[in-house]
Scaffold this active site. Sequence first.
Site, mmCIF file in Angstrom:
data_model
loop_
_atom_site.group_PDB
_atom_site.id
_atom_site.type_symbol
_atom_site.label_atom_id
_atom_site.label_comp_id
_atom_site.label_asym_id
_atom_site.label_seq_id
_atom_site.Cartn_x
_atom_site.Cartn_y
_atom_site.Cartn_z
ATOM 1 N N GLY A 32 36.917 31.892 33.431
ATOM 2 C CA GLY A 32 37.923 31.433 34.379
ATOM 3 C C GLY A 32 37.871 29.922 34.518
ATOM 4 N N GLY A 33 37.175 29.454 35.547
ATOM 5 C CA GLY A 33 37.147 28.031 35.901
ATOM 6 C C GLY A 33 36.916 27.093 34.725
ATOM 7 N N GLU A 55 32.010 41.904 33.825
ATOM 8 C CA GLU A 55 32.151 40.804 34.778
ATOM 9 C C GLU A 55 31.596 41.218 36.132
ATOM 10 O OE1 GLU A 55 35.359 37.846 33.473
ATOM 11 O OE2 GLU A 55 36.302 39.334 34.742
ATOM 12 N N GLY A 82 33.511 33.145 39.829
ATOM 13 C CA GLY A 82 33.946 32.019 40.652
ATOM 14 C C GLY A 82 32.922 31.591 41.691
ATOM 15 N N ASN A 121 40.780 32.858 30.853
ATOM 16 C CA ASN A 121 41.602 33.510 31.881
ATOM 17 C C ASN A 121 41.996 32.433 32.883
ATOM 18 O OD1 ASN A 121 42.718 35.021 33.903
ATOM 19 N ND2 ASN A 121 40.799 36.019 34.522
ATOM 20 N N TRP A 122 43.221 31.954 32.751
ATOM 21 C CA TRP A 122 43.647 30.832 33.610
ATOM 22 C C TRP A 122 43.999 31.273 35.026
ATOM 23 C CZ3 TRP A 122 47.304 27.491 29.985
ATOM 24 C CH2 TRP A 122 46.501 26.808 29.062
ATOM 25 N N LYS A 123 44.098 32.564 35.257
ATOM 26 C CA LYS A 123 44.468 33.053 36.591
ATOM 27 C C LYS A 123 45.761 32.355 37.043
ATOM 28 C CE LYS A 123 39.636 34.051 37.246
ATOM 29 N NZ LYS A 123 38.503 34.233 38.137
#
Length: 258
Positions: free
Chosen positions: A243-244, A176, A182, A14-16
């Site tokens: 994510g990150g 999640e 994050g 998930n690159w946001k």
Amino acid sequence: MSSPSPRRPLMAANWKMHKTPAATREFIAQILPLLAANFAAARPCEVVIAPPFPCLPAAAEAAQGTPISLAGQNLHWEVSGAFTGEVSAEMLLATGCQYVIIGHSERRQYFGETDETVNRKLRAALTAGLKPIICVGETLEQREAGRTEAVLRRQFEDGLHGLTTEQLENCVLAYEPVWAIGTGRTATPEIAAAAHHFLRELAGARFGAPAAARLRILYGGSVKPDLIRGLMAQPEIDGGLVGGASLDPQSFAALVNF
Ligand code: PGA
């Protein structure tokens, strides 16, 4: 020894709101050789990338002919109309997506999404033929108040309201915990597995045990390469929504190649 899981592992990036089309092409070019062994394996981990909307055409071109699947990060429930800034399921499909993330906690927190809008989006995605990755998870306050299961139950039951067992087959769930996203504070494998087990029980009660046994449940929240083996050693955990650590090809490849 327990028998191997009937569920194929899945690692979703998930690159946001990160990367441009050029950076997307570069990422895919760099990660493909790192994933060659996975894709050649007898039981490869499925790989999904969710770039920002403007990067989808570049991603589709770079991933063409490879086993990488693409996902939208969001969608609107209407087919078309006067909804400035929104995209439809059909648009995502036409841009090469097979999946779509629905109800991410950032969407719930900053953009007013509720279990009701999650449900509408879910139905729109399924009707169009997109596979939803449905996010659920409690906040720190809810966990500390002992409300984790009540929150997950409400998100599951209201979010998936009206779904048929057949439709569930095309869904992926992502647990999640908001306090882990994050923050660098990953849930322990045991905490994550307990939540996954609870979600699978809810799925069993609603859709029957065989469908629940086939439902893939991903863990998301500060997933990092050094923690992935511990998480994936839990039979309840079928993969990650990352994510990150998905922004760098080396680190995302390390997750896929757990
Ligand atoms: P994170 O994000 O891996 O950066 O914690 C996960 C997510 O929000 O899906």
